[in-house]
Write a protein that holds these residues in place. Structure first.
Motif, short mmCIF file in Angstrom:
data_model
loop_
_atom_site.label_atom_id
_atom_site.label_comp_id
_atom_site.label_asym_id
_atom_site.label_seq_id
_atom_site.Cartn_x
_atom_site.Cartn_y
_atom_site.Cartn_z
N SER A 63 0.82 -1.21 0.00
CA SER A 63 0.00 0.00 0.00
C SER A 63 0.85 1.26 0.00
N THR A 64 1.98 1.19 0.72
CA THR A 64 2.89 2.33 0.74
C THR A 64 3.49 2.56 -0.64
N LEU A 65 3.85 1.47 -1.32
CA LEU A 65 4.38 1.61 -2.68
C LEU A 65 3.35 2.23 -3.61
N VAL A 66 2.09 1.86 -3.42
CA VAL A 66 1.03 2.45 -4.23
C VAL A 66 0.95 3.94 -3.99
N THR B 180 1.40 9.13 -6.07
CA THR B 180 1.75 10.53 -5.86
C THR B 180 2.82 10.97 -6.85
N SER B 181 3.73 10.06 -7.17
CA SER B 181 4.76 10.38 -8.15
C SER B 181 4.15 10.60 -9.53
N TYR B 182 3.20 9.73 -9.92
CA TYR B 182 2.53 9.91 -11.20
C TYR B 182 1.83 11.27 -11.27
N ILE B 183 1.08 11.56 -10.19
CA ILE B 183 0.31 12.80 -10.18
C ILE B 183 1.23 14.01 -10.14
N GLY B 184 2.36 13.89 -9.42
CA GLY B 184 3.32 14.98 -9.40
C GLY B 184 3.86 15.30 -10.78
N THR C 131 -1.73 27.39 -2.96
CA THR C 131 -1.61 26.05 -3.53
C THR C 131 -0.38 25.31 -3.03
N GLU C 132 0.75 26.02 -2.88
CA GLU C 132 1.99 25.36 -2.45
C GLU C 132 1.87 24.82 -1.04
N THR C 133 1.30 25.62 -0.14
CA THR C 133 1.13 25.16 1.25
C THR C 133 0.15 24.01 1.31
N LEU C 134 -0.94 24.09 0.54
CA LEU C 134 -1.93 23.01 0.52
C LEU C 134 -1.31 21.72 0.00
N ALA C 135 -0.53 21.83 -1.07
CA ALA C 135 0.12 20.64 -1.63
C ALA C 135 1.13 20.07 -0.64
N GLY C 136 1.86 20.93 0.06
CA GLY C 136 2.83 20.46 1.04
C GLY C 136 2.17 19.76 2.21
N TYR C 137 1.07 20.31 2.68
CA TYR C 137 0.34 19.67 3.77
C TYR C 137 -0.27 18.35 3.30
N SER D 183 0.09 14.95 5.22
CA SER D 183 -1.05 14.19 5.72
C SER D 183 -1.13 12.82 5.05
N ARG D 184 -0.61 12.72 3.83
CA ARG D 184 -0.60 11.43 3.15
C ARG D 184 0.29 10.44 3.89
N LEU D 185 1.43 10.90 4.37
CA LEU D 185 2.29 10.02 5.16
C LEU D 185 1.61 9.67 6.48
N GLU D 186 0.92 10.64 7.07
CA GLU D 186 0.19 10.38 8.31
C GLU D 186 -0.83 9.26 8.10
N PHE D 187 -1.55 9.30 6.98
CA PHE D 187 -2.50 8.23 6.69
C PHE D 187 -1.78 6.91 6.43
N LEU D 188 -0.58 6.98 5.88
CA LEU D 188 0.16 5.77 5.59
C LEU D 188 0.74 5.14 6.85
N LEU D 189 0.81 5.90 7.93
CA LEU D 189 1.23 5.33 9.19
C LEU D 189 0.14 4.45 9.80
N ILE D 190 -1.10 4.74 9.42
CA ILE D 190 -2.21 3.93 9.91
C ILE D 190 -2.06 2.47 9.47
#
Length: 461
Positions: free
Chosen positions: A47-50, A55-59, A289-295, A299-306
């Motif tokens: 799931s982490t790899l996904v 995120t890399s694709y979308i970036g 937009t930059e701050t929103l994207a950074g957060y 938060s994506r990593l925070e969800f990945l800790l779950i």
């Protein structure tokens, strides 16, 4: 007849072989917990790899798509967390308690009722997000191109919410029997398919036209559909530890209630987690937009800790559930505390690493200075609280096994209130973004401590 033969003839016949002892009720706790958690950990690594790949694709598609996925991500994770962790935990809990009490036929009936719940919940999410998705994202601050990119991803993803719910529900059925291997292998395969299909369709690889955000979402839709088909076949084929008898099946209100009394209440916890993220997303949308994207990256990593805490916590559910079903409350508690300690140490280590070296995560997705600065600030201030977050999440799962989730859900409410009230006040005084990031870390600490206290004060068994 010889004397020895006469004596042998008079001896009582040997006792019939004893029924095999349930190893989850007798084996040493830590080794057993780790043995069950390892397959889950491998699956969560998938799931982490996904998450990294997606995120890399979308970036690569641009800043607007990256900001757009930050709007959709909380809702996508809500779907995953409710189906896998909340309702899924209720499913595993009911089945493991039935098995612990020696009622295997009841466990098989519970599995069929669980599938009905999963299909119905998936349809609900499809209707909800296809009807109101644009309104939700607009409320979070989505405008113009960012809003359109979020809709491109959302419409494809949520059209197949039933597949997501069925994969996680059926995997929870199998986990409830103590089998972590098949669900983990299935989720790994789902992750690999999602990465491959999402990359090809999203970026237009190997001569395939690029479908952008729609293509990335199609990868997830395809993968989960295949996963649902496989798990359904596995349970029906007789290869699982439960024998599903469709001919003897009948709707039973008590079966639904046994699952929902844990699963429905548990659904409040991921809802609280997502509301916490949504509040901050809404507040930080005003910072640009930059701050929103950074957060969103943070938060994506925070969800990945779950999922890390999930891997250990879900492994504890059948151990706790079977112990409670067999009347071994003391063992059930020992399992919970052991699991919470393991999850807290692992998640806490991740938090400290990204707090000290945030570019290890950020550099995977972007080199934009503004986005990097915002994400770095988030990790530096919230990262030290990740360990408490891991303990709280893991103990939440363990409490599902005991069918006692009220305390951990209340702890989630405390976290939400800290974020909601504190975030509102900081926004009204025009506080800088870093103060909000610090509040996130403090709320995680409060959540972990409140969960520990609630379980200590709740009677199990």
């Amino acid at each position: 007849m010889s004397i020895e033969a006469s004596i042998d003839h008079l001896r009582p016949a040997a006792a019939a072989p004893a029924v095999p002892v349930n190893q989850l009720l007798t084996a040493p706790i830590l080794p057993t917990l780790l043995r069950l958690a390892i397959p889950n950990t491998i699956a969560m690594f998938g799931s982490t790899l996904v998450a990294v790949a997606e995120t890399s694709y979308i970036g690569r598609l641009g800043t607007e798509p990256l900001a757009g996925i930050a709007l959709v991500f909380p809702f996508a994770m809500l779907t995953q967390m409710m189906s896998a962790g909340a309702m899924g935990g209720g499913v595993s809990s009911a089945i493991s308690r039935a098995i612990g009490a020696g009622e295997r036929d009841r466990a098989a009936d519970l599995a069929l009722h669980a599938a009905i719940i999963g299909a119905g919940a998936g349809l609900f999410f499809t209707v909800l997000m296809l009807t109101f998705g644009r309104d939700f994202y607009a409320l979070l601050g989505g405008r113009g191109g960012v809003l359109e990119q979020s809709m491109h991803y959302s419409q494809v993803l949520f059209s197949g919410a039933v597949s997501i719910w069925l994969v996680n529900t059926l995997a929870s059925v199998v986990r409830g029997t103590g089998d972590m291997r098949i669900p983990s292998m299935t989720l790994i395969a789902v992750s690999l398919v999602q990465i491959a299909v999402g990359g090809v369709l999203g970026l237009g690889l190997f001569g395939v036209p690029s479908f952008g955000m729609r293509g990335v979402a199609a990868g997830q839709l395809t993968a989960f559909t295949l996963g649902a088909v496989f798990l359904a076949w596995y349970l029906v084929s007789g290869r699982s530890r439960l024998t599903l008898d469709f001919k003897a099946f009948s709707f039973q209100r008590a079966m639904f209630l046994d699952i929902l009394k844990v699963g429905a209440i548990s659904c409040l916890s991921p809802l609280q987690s997502v509301l916490t993220i949504l509040i901050f997303t809404k507040i930080l949308a005003g910072f640009g937009t930059e701050t929103l994207a950074g957060y969103g990256m943070g938060s994506r990593l925070e969800f990945l800790l779950i999922p890390i805490a999930f891997a250990v916590g879900v492994a504890s559910v059948p151990m706790v559930g079977m112990a409670v079903g067999a009347g071994l409350a003391a063992r059930a508690r020992k399992v919970a505390w052991t699991a919470g300690t393991v999850a807290g140490l692992v998640v806490g280590l991740v938090g400290l690493i990204v707090a000290l070296k945030p570019t290890l995560w950020i550099a995977l997705f972007t080199s934009d200075p503004g986005v990097t600065a915002a994400a770095s600030s988030y990790f530096a201030l919230a990262g030290p609280g990740f360990g408490f977050f891991g303990v709280g999440v893991c103990l939440y799962f363990s409490s599902q096994g005991a069918a006692k989730v009220g305390g951990p859900v209340l702890a989630g409410t405390i976290r939400l209130l800290v974020v909601g009230i504190g975030g509102w006040w900081l926004a009204t005084v025009s506080a800088p973004a870093w103060t909000l990031f610090a509040l996130v870390g403090g709320a995680m600490v409060a959540f972990g401590l409140a969960t520990i206290v609630s379980i200590r004060l709740t009677r199990w068994g």
